[in-house]
Design a protein around this motif. Sequence first.
Motif, short mmCIF file in Angstrom:
data_model
loop_
_atom_site.label_atom_id
_atom_site.label_comp_id
_atom_site.label_asym_id
_atom_site.label_seq_id
_atom_site.Cartn_x
_atom_site.Cartn_y
_atom_site.Cartn_z
N HIS A 18 0.85 -1.19 0.00
CA HIS A 18 0.00 0.00 0.00
C HIS A 18 0.89 1.24 0.00
CE1 HIS A 18 -1.89 -3.20 2.63
NE2 HIS A 18 -2.77 -3.12 1.63
N ASP A 21 3.57 2.09 2.76
CA ASP A 21 4.38 0.97 3.25
C ASP A 21 5.84 1.13 2.82
OD1 ASP A 21 2.53 -0.60 4.68
OD2 ASP A 21 1.75 -1.46 2.84
N HIS A 123 0.21 -7.64 2.53
CA HIS A 123 1.65 -7.62 2.78
C HIS A 123 2.27 -8.98 2.47
CE1 HIS A 123 1.75 -3.89 5.66
NE2 HIS A 123 0.87 -3.74 4.68
N GLU A 161 3.43 -4.14 11.06
CA GLU A 161 2.43 -5.16 10.78
C GLU A 161 3.05 -6.49 10.31
OE1 GLU A 161 -1.39 -2.78 9.17
OE2 GLU A 161 0.48 -2.35 8.12
ZN LIG Z 1 0.18 -1.84 4.23
#
Ligand SMILES: [Zn+2]
Length: 255
Positions: A18, A21, A123, A161
């Motif tokens: 995204h 990121d 991801h 994340e």
């Molecule tokens: Zn992301």
Amino acid sequence: MIDERIYGGRSLLVIGAHAFDAEVIAGPLAATAAKRGLDVTFLHLTMGEQGHTSLSPAAYAAQKRDEASRFCAKLGISWRELGYPDAFLPDNDEVALKIADVIRELRPDTIVTHWQGSWHKDHRAAANATKSAVLYAALPTLERAHPAFSPSLLLFGENWEDDEGFAPSELVDVSEGFDAWREAITEYELARGLSSFPYVDYYSALYRMRGCLNGSMYAQAFSTTSHSFNAGGGMFNAKSSTKPRLSGCGCGAHE
Ligand SMILES: [Zn+2]
């Protein structure tokens, strides 16, 4: 030393699931590389347009394109997108081949992407697709618009994340680019309080903490590919620069 391998190269490609990121897994690294004259490109597989508290996905995607453009302009780097929908990034060969085409076109010495151990499916898909893309980019028998190419280094960046099993095996001094990153990242609403997660506090502290361990003011941590990935594909650390870095699956039958 890994710093010399990265900064001594000609170009750097950072692949994020995204928009925002790539900016955190390799933002200060990109800023430092750009200052040192490398061509740096961020490839956003999706714009990360879901989840805004008041904007529609279409409106937020437009906002994030503006944010990405302003961020990159401040750092002197480029960005492009593949246009997949946020939360629905396919984990398949179509995505991998599109990434491979970008790798063949840009011919980056170093590629950075997500670590695979993430709760977020996009991801994980980005990590998987990039590893496949490195193989497809290198296969000399796979005909695409651009000739085959192998990067010399594939790294997996640190993202809050993507913390399942992440091993910070490499620390890279990013002190030179930190201030530019810190200023540019606020172009994103995500860095100005849109999310409940305090991104700027977390990453600023993380880069400083890694710097403490690295003996520099700021550093970014990366995990590397396994020995078998490097040796099996034959795509990295080629014995001879005149020899194609990848000749097949690594079993030797394609030599
Ligand atoms: Zn992301």
